[in-house]
Design an enzyme around this catalytic site. Structure first.
Site, short mmCIF file in Angstrom:
data_model
loop_
_atom_site.label_atom_id
_atom_site.label_comp_id
_atom_site.label_asym_id
_atom_site.label_seq_id
_atom_site.Cartn_x
_atom_site.Cartn_y
_atom_site.Cartn_z
N CYS A 46 0.82 -1.22 0.00
CA CYS A 46 0.00 0.00 0.00
C CYS A 46 0.84 1.27 0.00
O CYS A 46 0.43 2.29 -0.54
CB CYS A 46 -0.98 0.01 1.17
SG CYS A 46 -0.19 -0.20 2.78
N HIS A 74 -2.30 0.83 7.06
CA HIS A 74 -2.59 0.93 5.62
C HIS A 74 -2.41 2.37 5.14
O HIS A 74 -2.76 3.31 5.85
CB HIS A 74 -4.03 0.47 5.39
CG HIS A 74 -4.42 0.37 3.95
ND1 HIS A 74 -3.80 -0.48 3.06
CD2 HIS A 74 -5.36 1.04 3.23
CE1 HIS A 74 -4.36 -0.35 1.86
NE2 HIS A 74 -5.30 0.57 1.94
#
Length: 230
Positions: free
Chosen positions: A95, A169
């Site tokens: 990510c 994330h």
């Protein structure tokens, strides 16, 4: 997201700037820390800002919200300009790299690339692909994977075991065609957060970041970095 798994990147400007330099991006734009979300601390961020990356924890509360948000958009629809460069995430822990790609790809006209830039080549080759095709293309793009792995070991904290489950994330917040978009490869599409401009992008992006924090008031693991003109 079974399959390939990379080591996670730190939300550390030194790491991200070095990573982008190794991918052939000229340092006329640099990531900087956002030390806080109130106006006084935001005023310390060099302008202009063309993207914000937010690192946040994936919690049960967030996953409930994500599902509800997705269902609401699917039923009500949203306007998304075709100019947005968006890719899906199929590689675990990629990510950070995908956030950087989203930040640079949606500001390509502002960037200067070195001759033979790996990142420029990837963006040009994937320009006409679908979000899913871009994800698969990254899976097989060894030049970016190797650079990512090198950068993952350069953070201030020791890189975790590659098999360790990571619940943090990255997403990118960018301005495209007058609107603020949240780009998250775990989601099926970009999220349009309303109008913005080059001048107000930082403040508008931080308002979105605050909503993430408000949804999880017991969490402290939030970190934002801004892509600023050097």
């Amino acid at each position: 997201m079974e399959g390939q798994r990379w080591l996670p990147l730190e939300a550390n400007p030194e790491v991200t700037n070095q990573f982008l330099k190794q991918l052939g991006l000229h340092p006329n734009w640099q990531f900087v820390d956002v030390y806080g979300m109130d106006p006084e601390l935001l005023s310390m961020v060099p302008r202009p800002v063309c993207a914000v990356l937010l690192l946040f924890p994936i919690t049960e509360k967030y996953e409930v919200f994500r599902t509800e948000e997705e269902e609401k958009i699917k039923s009500q629809g949203q306007d998304v300009t075709s100019s947005v460069y968006f890719m899906k995430q199929t590689i675990s822990n990629a990510c950070g790299t995908i956030g950087l790609i989203h930040a640079i790809a949606n500001n390509k006209d502002k960037m200067h690339f070195e001759s033979g830039s790996t990142l420029k080549k990837f963006l040009e080759e994937s320009a006409s692909m679908s979000p899913e095709e871009r994800a698969r293309y990254l899976e097989n793009y060894d030049a970016i994977r190797v650079t990512h792995e090198t950068s993952a070991h350069e953070g201030q904290t020791e890189a975790p075991n590659i098999d360790e489950k990571v619940d943090l994330h990255f997403i990118a917040l960018v301005h495209v065609d007058g609107h603020l978009y949240e780009l998250d490869g775990r989601k099926p599409f970009p999220i349009n957060h309303g109008e913005t401009s080059d001048e107000t992008l930082l403040e508008d992006a931080i308002e979105v970041c605050k909503k993430f924090m408000e949804r999880d008031p017991d969490e402290l693991r939030f970190n934002a970095i801004a892509l600023s003109a050097a």
